[in-house]
Design a protein around this motif. Sequence first.
Motif, mmCIF file in Angstrom:
data_model
loop_
_atom_site.group_PDB
_atom_site.id
_atom_site.type_symbol
_atom_site.label_atom_id
_atom_site.label_comp_id
_atom_site.label_asym_id
_atom_site.label_seq_id
_atom_site.Cartn_x
_atom_site.Cartn_y
_atom_site.Cartn_z
ATOM 1 N N PHE A 194 17.643 40.495 16.182
ATOM 2 C CA PHE A 194 16.319 40.587 15.543
ATOM 3 C C PHE A 194 15.414 39.438 15.958
ATOM 4 N N HIS A 195 15.830 38.648 16.945
ATOM 5 C CA HIS A 195 15.064 37.474 17.368
ATOM 6 C C HIS A 195 14.784 37.581 18.862
ATOM 7 N N VAL A 196 13.705 36.934 19.308
ATOM 8 C CA VAL A 196 13.278 36.989 20.708
ATOM 9 C C VAL A 196 14.411 36.634 21.688
ATOM 10 N N SER A 264 20.693 27.413 27.084
ATOM 11 C CA SER A 264 20.518 26.970 25.706
ATOM 12 C C SER A 264 19.040 26.972 25.389
ATOM 13 N N GLY A 265 18.713 27.347 24.148
ATOM 14 C CA GLY A 265 17.313 27.313 23.742
ATOM 15 C C GLY A 265 17.155 27.692 22.295
ATOM 16 N N SER A 266 15.903 27.786 21.870
ATOM 17 C CA SER A 266 15.471 28.119 20.500
ATOM 18 C C SER A 266 15.453 26.907 19.586
ATOM 19 N N ALA A 267 16.104 25.819 19.958
ATOM 20 C CA ALA A 267 16.101 24.601 19.146
ATOM 21 C C ALA A 267 16.496 23.452 20.083
ATOM 22 N N PRO A 268 16.237 22.205 19.654
ATOM 23 C CA PRO A 268 16.535 21.074 20.544
ATOM 24 C C PRO A 268 18.026 20.932 20.825
ATOM 25 N N LEU A 269 18.340 20.639 22.082
ATOM 26 C CA LEU A 269 19.732 20.431 22.506
ATOM 27 C C LEU A 269 19.920 18.946 22.779
ATOM 28 N N GLU A 287 18.687 24.489 30.126
ATOM 29 C CA GLU A 287 17.940 24.522 28.869
ATOM 30 C C GLU A 287 16.582 25.140 29.137
ATOM 31 N N ARG A 288 16.200 26.042 28.252
ATOM 32 C CA ARG A 288 14.893 26.666 28.413
ATOM 33 C C ARG A 288 14.134 26.593 27.108
ATOM 34 N N TYR A 289 12.805 26.725 27.227
ATOM 35 C CA TYR A 289 11.921 26.570 26.076
ATOM 36 C C TYR A 289 11.062 27.818 25.933
ATOM 37 N N GLY A 290 11.009 28.330 24.721
ATOM 38 C CA GLY A 290 10.180 29.508 24.530
ATOM 39 C C GLY A 290 9.844 29.691 23.075
ATOM 40 N N MET A 291 9.140 30.751 22.793
ATOM 41 C CA MET A 291 8.786 31.066 21.420
ATOM 42 C C MET A 291 8.455 32.550 21.320
ATOM 43 N N THR A 292 8.503 33.067 20.080
ATOM 44 C CA THR A 292 8.272 34.486 19.862
ATOM 45 C C THR A 292 6.989 34.942 20.546
ATOM 46 N N GLU A 293 5.938 34.143 20.450
ATOM 47 C CA GLU A 293 4.610 34.548 20.912
ATOM 48 C C GLU A 293 4.489 34.601 22.440
ATOM 49 N N VAL A 294 5.480 34.091 23.164
ATOM 50 C CA VAL A 294 5.371 33.974 24.628
ATOM 51 C C VAL A 294 6.600 34.517 25.357
ATOM 52 N N THR A 310 15.204 17.480 29.173
ATOM 53 C CA THR A 310 13.950 18.175 29.473
ATOM 54 C C THR A 310 14.176 19.688 29.352
ATOM 55 N N VAL A 311 13.078 20.454 29.354
ATOM 56 C CA VAL A 311 13.221 21.914 29.359
ATOM 57 C C VAL A 311 12.755 22.496 30.691
ATOM 58 N N GLY A 312 12.647 21.640 31.710
ATOM 59 C CA GLY A 312 12.364 22.130 33.054
ATOM 60 C C GLY A 312 10.893 22.440 33.284
ATOM 61 N N THR A 382 9.103 17.900 28.633
ATOM 62 C CA THR A 382 10.037 17.444 27.598
ATOM 63 C C THR A 382 9.402 17.773 26.252
ATOM 64 N N ILE A 383 10.173 18.393 25.357
ATOM 65 C CA ILE A 383 9.656 18.731 24.029
ATOM 66 C C ILE A 383 9.976 17.587 23.072
ATOM 67 N N ARG A 384 8.956 17.171 22.325
ATOM 68 C CA ARG A 384 9.139 16.051 21.396
ATOM 69 C C ARG A 384 9.276 16.509 19.943
ATOM 70 N N GLY A 385 9.056 17.804 19.679
ATOM 71 C CA GLY A 385 9.161 18.297 18.304
ATOM 72 C C GLY A 385 7.934 19.113 17.942
ATOM 73 N N ARG A 386 7.882 19.591 16.714
ATOM 74 C CA ARG A 386 6.735 20.381 16.257
ATOM 75 C C ARG A 386 5.595 19.445 15.860
ATOM 76 N N SER A 387 4.342 19.825 16.198
ATOM 77 C CA SER A 387 3.239 18.921 15.835
ATOM 78 C C SER A 387 3.102 18.813 14.316
ATOM 79 N N PRO A 400 9.826 12.701 14.814
ATOM 80 C CA PRO A 400 11.136 12.815 14.168
ATOM 81 C C PRO A 400 12.267 12.954 15.167
ATOM 82 N N ARG A 401 12.018 13.651 16.276
ATOM 83 C CA ARG A 401 13.116 13.903 17.203
ATOM 84 C C ARG A 401 13.660 12.601 17.802
ATOM 85 N N GLU A 402 12.763 11.647 18.028
ATOM 86 C CA GLU A 402 13.218 10.376 18.604
ATOM 87 C C GLU A 402 14.142 9.650 17.616
#
Length: 493
Positions: A194-196, A264-269, A287-294, A310-312, A382-387, A400-402
């Motif tokens: 049920f998820h992307v 790996s993806g959907s959350a920080p590794l 590692e890959r980075y994505g979201m429902t909208e994309v 990094t997420v490449g 590189t993803i640092r977290g949600r704004s 927070p991620r740091e």
Amino acid sequence: MTIHELLATAFTRHAARPAITTTSGDRLDYAALAARVDATARWLAEQGVTAGERLVVRLAKGQAFVDIYLAALLRGIVFVPVNDGCTAAELEHYVADADPRLVLTDDDIDVPAHVERLQLDPHGDEHLADAGAPLPATTPHADDLAVLLYTSGTTGKPKGAMLTQDNLGANVRALATAWEWVPDDVLVHALPLFHVHGLFVALTGALAAGAHAVMLPRFAADAVLDTIEAYDATMFMAVPTMHHRLVTSGRARAATSTLRLVTSGSAPLRPETAAAAQAFFGCPLVERYGMTEVGIAASQPLHGEQRLGTVGVALPSVRLRVVDPSTAVACPAGDTGEVQIAGPSVFPGYWRRTEQTAATFTDDGWLRSGDLGVLADDGVLTIRGRSKELIISAGFNVYPREVEECLADHPAVREVAVVGLPDDDRGEVVAAVLVWDGPESLVEDDLVAHCRAHLAAYKCPWVWRTVESLPRNAMGKVQKHTLAQQLADSRRD
Ligand code: AMP
């Protein structure tokens, strides 16, 4: 190419090749799968569901889900999958919002009285119509809605992300190029549908490539490893929690040389988990980075250096930029800002939510991801977290991620989440919630010293809590809004 065209082509081109091994262990080749999808499409027509209408599906992972999903895609029916563990109240929201022609469930959960609901066995054949006259051919258009996927709703009620035939087709094609999908690939599928991640990236990616998806009803470390071995699997996709469980499962390593790609993806590794998983599987861990909208926006490369943490780089056809949200100007390489995304896989908006859709796009049409990131000179992200999770304490930005990564390096910290709490003096203070493997009395002494040794003073947590486990959603994402609320409430008491 639309997802309809990609799948229809795969069904005929690879007719005699294995398509799916179902959660019940039955093997279907592409011709057998196509016959089931055709029978499902006729059954849906008998139930009166037509192109453009929404079909809400709350079924456990099984072949019925797959058949109905594919039939909907090929007939232009808008597929609306929801978590099969959702409550009646949550389902009521999805149903009221999506306004479906029909709701399919595998139990007798309540739905609003005016909406038609049918109960199906998720592993049965009730959704297959008897042989009959073929349906008139349909060809959904590129801009037609294919799927409404509700976002996890960490802020406010879940919104339905509209994904078109073209959005899905574009992302599957970009992934096929980046990850070099071939018909000989065998994917072990242990993600929810049920998820992307489980639905598009894994299942649809495999089928559009003419590959073989071996479906597991749910994730379990032993079952995944046994299945990789039994089927000589070449690919496995997971969220970080799953990788952590696999590498700590006690099994020596995945005993196969056939694996060529694990993602790996959907959350920080955590980089440590990435390195351990790479050694465990004996193949690249991407590692890959994505979201429902994309769908997927960026991925580490399949060949060459993965660059841990990094997420490449952007997938083919996807464009990425990092923008300072206060000035709307692109950040220089190395600076943190909001990740923004453009390209043919980016969704057109949220279902019946004009204002939220407008707020999600910049004036020049880029999607505001809500994630903070940094682009290097060579385009590596590189993803640092949600704004929304950025903590501003006495005027200083704390990511927070740091802080989480620093705390996770302490040997007695098993899990950690860092959130901001309102504070009269500093605006916000940094709070750490831990699953801690040591004596309670040591939490503050030990960890304060650990943080002071590695972080500037303003980043060090002021508030500490230990818990048995962190609240996580089905994809392993920590539910930080719940944690922050609980902490803020307990501080007020
Ligand atoms: P969803 O729409 O449920 O897939 O959630 C998308 C969000 O998950 C993104 O906006 C990110 O915040 C997060 N996410 C996805 N992939 C990664 C990753 N590789 N690293 C960190 N966060 C990620």
